[in-house]
Write an enzyme that holds these catalytic residues in place. Structure first.
Site, short mmCIF file in Angstrom:
data_model
loop_
_atom_site.label_atom_id
_atom_site.label_comp_id
_atom_site.label_asym_id
_atom_site.label_seq_id
_atom_site.Cartn_x
_atom_site.Cartn_y
_atom_site.Cartn_z
N ARG A 91 -64.65 22.52 12.56
CA ARG A 91 -64.52 21.84 13.85
C ARG A 91 -63.18 22.20 14.48
O ARG A 91 -62.20 22.49 13.78
CB ARG A 91 -64.60 20.32 13.66
CG ARG A 91 -66.01 19.82 13.42
CD ARG A 91 -66.89 19.98 14.65
NE ARG A 91 -68.25 19.50 14.46
CZ ARG A 91 -69.31 20.26 14.21
NH1 ARG A 91 -69.18 21.57 14.08
NH2 ARG A 91 -70.52 19.75 14.10
N HIS B 160 -69.06 28.26 19.65
CA HIS B 160 -69.78 27.33 18.76
C HIS B 160 -71.21 27.81 18.50
O HIS B 160 -72.19 27.12 18.80
CB HIS B 160 -69.79 25.90 19.33
CG HIS B 160 -70.09 24.86 18.28
ND1 HIS B 160 -69.56 23.60 18.28
CD2 HIS B 160 -70.88 24.90 17.17
CE1 HIS B 160 -70.01 22.91 17.25
NE2 HIS B 160 -70.83 23.69 16.56
P1 NDP Z 1 -71.27 18.72 3.66
O1 NDP Z 1 -71.00 17.30 4.02
O2 NDP Z 1 -72.49 19.04 2.90
O3 NDP Z 1 -70.02 19.29 2.81
C1 NDP Z 1 -68.70 18.98 3.09
C2 NDP Z 1 -67.79 19.60 2.04
O4 NDP Z 1 -66.42 19.36 2.41
C3 NDP Z 1 -67.98 18.97 0.66
O5 NDP Z 1 -67.89 19.95 -0.34
C4 NDP Z 1 -66.78 18.01 0.54
O6 NDP Z 1 -66.32 17.79 -0.78
C5 NDP Z 1 -65.72 18.78 1.31
N1 NDP Z 1 -64.68 17.87 1.79
C6 NDP Z 1 -64.79 16.83 2.64
N2 NDP Z 1 -63.60 16.23 2.81
C7 NDP Z 1 -62.71 16.91 2.03
C8 NDP Z 1 -61.32 16.77 1.76
N3 NDP Z 1 -60.59 15.78 2.30
N4 NDP Z 1 -60.75 17.64 0.91
C9 NDP Z 1 -61.47 18.62 0.33
N5 NDP Z 1 -62.80 18.81 0.54
C10 NDP Z 1 -63.40 17.95 1.37
O7 NDP Z 1 -71.19 19.53 5.02
P2 NDP Z 1 -71.98 20.88 5.42
O8 NDP Z 1 -71.71 21.90 4.39
O9 NDP Z 1 -73.38 20.58 5.76
O10 NDP Z 1 -71.23 21.23 6.79
C11 NDP Z 1 -69.83 21.35 6.84
C12 NDP Z 1 -69.33 21.37 8.27
O11 NDP Z 1 -69.59 22.62 8.86
C13 NDP Z 1 -69.97 20.38 9.24
O12 NDP Z 1 -69.42 19.08 9.11
C14 NDP Z 1 -69.64 20.98 10.56
O13 NDP Z 1 -68.37 20.50 10.97
C15 NDP Z 1 -69.54 22.47 10.27
N6 NDP Z 1 -70.64 23.23 10.87
C16 NDP Z 1 -70.36 24.08 11.90
C17 NDP Z 1 -71.34 24.83 12.49
C18 NDP Z 1 -71.01 25.81 13.55
O14 NDP Z 1 -71.92 26.37 14.18
N7 NDP Z 1 -69.75 26.09 13.81
C19 NDP Z 1 -72.74 24.71 12.05
C20 NDP Z 1 -72.92 23.82 10.96
C21 NDP Z 1 -71.91 23.11 10.40
P3 NDP Z 1 -67.25 17.02 -1.87
O15 NDP Z 1 -68.40 17.96 -2.13
O16 NDP Z 1 -66.40 16.86 -3.05
O17 NDP Z 1 -67.68 15.75 -1.21
C1 OXD Z 2 -73.00 21.67 13.90
C2 OXD Z 2 -74.35 22.24 13.93
O1 OXD Z 2 -72.81 20.59 13.31
O2 OXD Z 2 -74.58 23.17 14.72
O3 OXD Z 2 -72.10 22.32 14.45
O4 OXD Z 2 -75.19 21.79 13.17
#
Ligand code: NDP
Ligand code: OXD
Length: 307
Positions: free
Chosen positions: A222, A270
């Site tokens: 993000r 994005h």
């Molecule tokens: P998940 O919720 O499945 O995974 C999040 C990961 O981040 C987990 O491994 C979690 O650790 C880790 N995490 C969270 N907080 C911390 C912290 N404080 N310190 C260290 N690790 C942390 O999310 P997704 O994989 O589904 O998606 C991740 C992000 O990708 C979304 O929230 C979104 O912002 C972004 N995204 C962007 C897109 C784009 O087009 N640019 C498209 C899709 C997603 P733990 O496993 O230990 O809980």
């Molecule tokens: C996001 C998505 O969260 O595209 O950015 O799913």
């Protein structure tokens, strides 16, 4: 009944078109329609929560994407359940985007683009996957998939998450205590974290200075993960070689923002990956059905953690 709720006109139109294309007639409506009073689920992207709170039957807030930072979690807590999209195409799309980003640096395409402007013919040595150390912040649904696939391609992959993980051929680090060690391994740093109070501005000087000199950063998490002034300073000093940025604190990125014109910054709007709209509609309809039938929901967000 699903109510479509976004304050962003482009997202509201995208959702409405998608429900018209892929959902049964009379299964969805807009917040101002009379039938919105029967809505049990809201399909959301930056929704007007005050408007949603006036709907008497609403029980489920559903993000149309993977992230939920566009929602006011304080307002949702205790009152509604919260779900998000998790999808195989979405993960594959992100893998493709990030592999392209890694190759951009691995094969020096950033340097060739720069050299072309000055008509410089210079061949850089060709690195193999085994020579490239990639660090992935976030090992959740998307990050763990990407880490595993990139490791299979032969890259040296490290990952960092909140809780400890074990992923084949991936060196896993977790928590604050191991962050520095993780960063020291990352010639290309990828951000796939969710945006929470803990991760806001995590891509800042404090992080960049712990990377090997000349590292590259790819932010597909993000926009508010990044302190863009710190990034600009580290690009200027040579601590960072370049950055690929897909997400921004304010989207669209404003025309006068210096990132648009900074050498070594590559911008995408994005688009790192989107779940197919058909899948988005199907998952929201399925969760609404489960809600009504009192069955467990898919892809529930932990409101305490905020992701
Ligand atoms: P998940 O919720 O499945 O995974 C999040 C990961 O981040 C987990 O491994 C979690 O650790 C880790 N995490 C969270 N907080 C911390 C912290 N404080 N310190 C260290 N690790 C942390 O999310 P997704 O994989 O589904 O998606 C991740 C992000 O990708 C979304 O929230 C979104 O912002 C972004 N995204 C962007 C897109 C784009 O087009 N640019 C498209 C899709 C997603 P733990 O496993 O230990 O809980
Ligand atoms: C996001 C998505 O969260 O595209 O950015 O799913």
């Amino acid at each position: 009944m699903i109510v479509i709720a976004s304050t962003k006109p482009y997202a509201q139109k995208m959702l409405l078109d998608a429900f018209q294309a892929f959902a049964p007639e009379n299964s969805f409506c807009l917040p101002d329609d009379a039938c919105a009073t029967q809505a049990t689920t809201a399909a959301c992207w930056f929704p007007d929560m005050d408007q949603l709170e006036s709907l008497p039957d609403l029980q489920l807030i559903h993000s149309m994407g993977a992230g939920v930072e566009h929602l006011d979690l304080k307002k949702i807590e205790y009152k509604y359940q919260l779900c998000r999209i998790v999808d195989a195409h979405h993960k594959q799309g992100m893998l493709n985007y990030l592999h392209w980003g890694i190759l951009y640096y691995q094969r020096c395409f950033d340097l060739y683009a720069h050299n072309q402007q000055q008509q410089i013919w210079h061949q850089y040595s060709q690195l193999s996957e085994h020579d490239v150390k990639v660090g992935i912040m976030g090992l959740g649904e998307i990050g763990s998939f990407v880490a595993q696939k990139l490791a299979n391609y032969g890259y040296q992959i490290s990952g960092w998450s909140k809780s400890s993980k074990s992923i084949e051929s991936v060196t896993c680090y977790s928590g604050e205590a191991q962050f520095e060690q993780f960063l020291s391994q990352s010639q290309i740093l990828i951000n796939l974290l969710p945006l929470t109070t803990e991760t806001r501005h995590i891509l800042s000087n404090k992080t960049f200075e712990k990377l090997p000199k000349g590292a590259a950063v790819i932010n597909s998490g993000r926009g508010a993960h990044l302190n863009s002034n710190d990034l600009l300073a580290c690009l200027q000093s040579g601590q960072l070689r370049g950055a690929i940025l897909d997400v921004f604190e304010q989207e669209p990125l404003i025309p006068e923002h210096p990132l648009w014109t900074t050498q070594n910054v590559l911008i995408t709007p994005h688009v790192a990956s989107h779940a197919p709209l058909k899948v988005v509609v199907e998952q929201i309809l399925e969760n609404d059905k489960r809600l009504i039938n009192r069955q467990p929901l898919m892809n529930v967000v932990n409101l305490q953690r905020g992701y």
